[in-house]
Design an enzyme around this catalytic site. Sequence first.
Site, PDB file in Angstrom:
ATOM      1  N   THR A   1     -85.444 -58.495  56.072  1.00 38.69           N
ATOM      2  CA  THR A   1     -86.396 -59.378  56.173  1.00 38.69           C
ATOM      3  C   THR A   1     -86.011 -60.895  56.377  1.00 38.69           C
ATOM      4  O   THR A   1     -86.682 -61.804  56.741  1.00 38.69           O
ATOM      5  CB  THR A   1     -87.480 -59.203  55.181  1.00 38.69           C
ATOM      6  OG1 THR A   1     -86.611 -59.582  54.123  1.00 38.69           O
ATOM      7  CG2 THR A   1     -88.003 -57.869  55.003  1.00 38.69           C
TER       8      THR A   1
ATOM      9  N   ASP B   1     -95.696 -34.660  75.164  1.00 44.40           N
ATOM     10  CA  ASP B   1     -96.057 -34.635  73.785  1.00 44.40           C
ATOM     11  C   ASP B   1     -95.078 -35.311  72.675  1.00 44.40           C
ATOM     12  O   ASP B   1     -95.306 -35.261  71.574  1.00 44.40           O
ATOM     13  CB  ASP B   1     -95.967 -32.933  73.168  1.00 44.40           C
ATOM     14  CG  ASP B   1     -94.800 -32.678  73.353  1.00 44.40           C
ATOM     15  OD1 ASP B   1     -93.596 -33.069  73.893  1.00 44.40           O
ATOM     16  OD2 ASP B   1     -94.369 -31.425  72.809  1.00 44.40           O
TER      17      ASP B   1
ATOM     18  N   ARG C   1     -78.895 -47.427  52.726  1.00 45.86           N
ATOM     19  CA  ARG C   1     -79.192 -48.192  51.447  1.00 45.86           C
ATOM     20  C   ARG C   1     -79.675 -47.037  50.519  1.00 45.86           C
ATOM     21  O   ARG C   1     -80.129 -47.381  49.392  1.00 45.86           O
ATOM     22  CB  ARG C   1     -80.256 -49.287  51.647  1.00 45.86           C
ATOM     23  CG  ARG C   1     -79.793 -50.555  52.208  1.00 45.86           C
ATOM     24  CD  ARG C   1     -80.940 -51.595  52.772  1.00 45.86           C
ATOM     25  NE  ARG C   1     -81.604 -51.125  53.952  1.00 45.86           N
ATOM     26  CZ  ARG C   1     -82.367 -51.913  54.386  1.00 45.86           C
ATOM     27  NH1 ARG C   1     -82.485 -52.931  53.999  1.00 45.86           N
ATOM     28  NH2 ARG C   1     -82.982 -51.514  55.703  1.00 45.86           N
ATOM     29  N   GLN C   2     -80.060 -45.819  51.097  1.00 44.06           N
ATOM     30  CA  GLN C   2     -80.449 -44.868  50.093  1.00 44.06           C
ATOM     31  C   GLN C   2     -79.223 -44.033  49.851  1.00 44.06           C
ATOM     32  O   GLN C   2     -78.911 -43.046  50.270  1.00 44.06           O
ATOM     33  CB  GLN C   2     -81.537 -43.936  50.812  1.00 44.06           C
ATOM     34  CG  GLN C   2     -82.783 -44.565  51.308  1.00 44.06           C
ATOM     35  CD  GLN C   2     -83.765 -43.702  52.022  1.00 44.06           C
ATOM     36  OE1 GLN C   2     -83.974 -42.504  51.611  1.00 44.06           O
ATOM     37  NE2 GLN C   2     -84.501 -44.347  52.579  1.00 44.06           N
TER      38      GLN C   2
ATOM     39  N   GLU D   1     -91.709 -35.176  72.652  1.00 46.49           N
ATOM     40  CA  GLU D   1     -90.391 -34.621  72.253  1.00 46.49           C
ATOM     41  C   GLU D   1     -89.599 -35.103  73.669  1.00 46.49           C
ATOM     42  O   GLU D   1     -89.896 -35.600  74.635  1.00 46.49           O
ATOM     43  CB  GLU D   1     -90.506 -33.019  72.610  1.00 46.49           C
ATOM     44  CG  GLU D   1     -91.158 -32.363  71.362  1.00 46.49           C
ATOM     45  CD  GLU D   1     -90.784 -30.862  71.194  1.00 46.49           C
ATOM     46  OE1 GLU D   1     -90.329 -30.549  72.295  1.00 46.49           O
ATOM     47  OE2 GLU D   1     -91.214 -30.385  70.433  1.00 46.49           O
TER      48      GLU D   1
ATOM     49  N   LYS E   1     -79.511 -62.115  42.076  1.00 49.11           N
ATOM     50  CA  LYS E   1     -81.228 -62.061  42.328  1.00 49.11           C
ATOM     51  C   LYS E   1     -81.494 -60.687  41.662  1.00 49.11           C
ATOM     52  O   LYS E   1     -80.965 -59.947  41.048  1.00 49.11           O
ATOM     53  CB  LYS E   1     -81.349 -61.913  43.748  1.00 49.11           C
ATOM     54  CG  LYS E   1     -80.934 -60.472  44.380  1.00 49.11           C
ATOM     55  CD  LYS E   1     -81.164 -60.315  45.901  1.00 49.11           C
ATOM     56  CE  LYS E   1     -80.571 -59.028  46.488  1.00 49.11           C
ATOM     57  NZ  LYS E   1     -80.823 -58.971  47.933  1.00 49.11           N
TER      58      LYS E   1
ATOM     59  N   HIS F   1     -73.319 -49.694  53.869  1.00 49.86           N
ATOM     60  CA  HIS F   1     -74.157 -50.379  52.880  1.00 49.86           C
ATOM     61  C   HIS F   1     -73.179 -50.294  51.323  1.00 49.86           C
ATOM     62  O   HIS F   1     -73.001 -51.136  50.772  1.00 49.86           O
ATOM     63  CB  HIS F   1     -75.287 -50.284  52.570  1.00 49.86           C
ATOM     64  CG  HIS F   1     -76.086 -51.018  51.530  1.00 49.86           C
ATOM     65  ND1 HIS F   1     -76.252 -52.385  51.798  1.00 49.86           N
ATOM     66  CD2 HIS F   1     -76.698 -50.730  50.272  1.00 49.86           C
ATOM     67  CE1 HIS F   1     -76.719 -52.959  50.794  1.00 49.86           C
ATOM     68  NE2 HIS F   1     -77.393 -51.750  49.919  1.00 49.86           N
TER      69      HIS F   1
END
Length: 317
Positions: free
Chosen positions: A223, A38, A96-97, A40, A192, A130
């Site tokens: 990216t 399943d 980054r959060q 898991e 930027k 970060h």
Amino acid sequence: MGPSVKIFSGTGSRELAEKIAQCFGATLGQVNIQKFSDGEFQPVFLESIRGDYVFLVQSTFAPMENLMELLLMIDAAKRASAYKIIAVIPYYGFSRQDRKDKPRVAVGSKLVATLLEAAGANRVITMDLHAPQIQAFFEIPVDHLDSSAIFIPYIEQLKLQNLTFAAPDVGSTNRVREIASYFNAEMVICDKHRKRANEIASMVVIGDVTGRDIVLIDDICDTGGTLAKAAGLLMDKGATSVRALCTHPILSGKAYETIENSVLDELVVCDTIPLKQPSRKIKVVSVADLFAIAIRNAYENKSITSLFIHSQLRNKK
């Protein structure tokens, strides 16, 4: 006899964990990740860890099964009566959060810290968060290693004649300034503006780069768009050469193509995240020895100050 050290790996960081164990002088411990139909999975330690220092090596990059696997290994180690459980997270996902920068958003890095503590981790060893203040999200000790210990020797052997460091964005200035200070070199900033996530609307260079050999420094290459755009802009402004050093090679989307088609001489990354494919422009340097030293010092209750750039600066004076 006191507690012994045992090092285990999740599936996402197996190659790095083997290098760390070798540098430490130990054999990587045996753990089996049982997978069910399943979807898991359940980690099972195949040797006794009762009363031991257990170091669990796993970077929490995508897919998110890597994070869940680490949490389950921590829980399994706790239930198996490990003496201390140390999560070794070379790349700390969701970093980054790190703040609520707009309404109705989660602070992912704080949530991950809470989950690690709830699972039973006694300490975290990580590298190049970060935002350094993420350490304060934890109520347990955090050893935050600095990739400059890896990158400085690499830069030194390049013997660049007109060395100048560049921050690819304003958020990287403190990190880049420390390394520039070590070399007594100049620093410029690529400022930027983003239209949306992973898309740059505009960028300008603050500082003179004419005739300079530029080294871009950043913690994450996702990216590759920021580095490629910064490199092109720096060359347009008169730079002789541009190369980039980034700790964590996320390299999502068309990153490999973007880097290949850029004016970068090379992109040097650490092995905190395994590369998805080879690239003629991407070179990997290992953090295994640095993490092995940190693990030994954590086990022996010794300081890790000597591993940081400010200690190297002090010794250089």
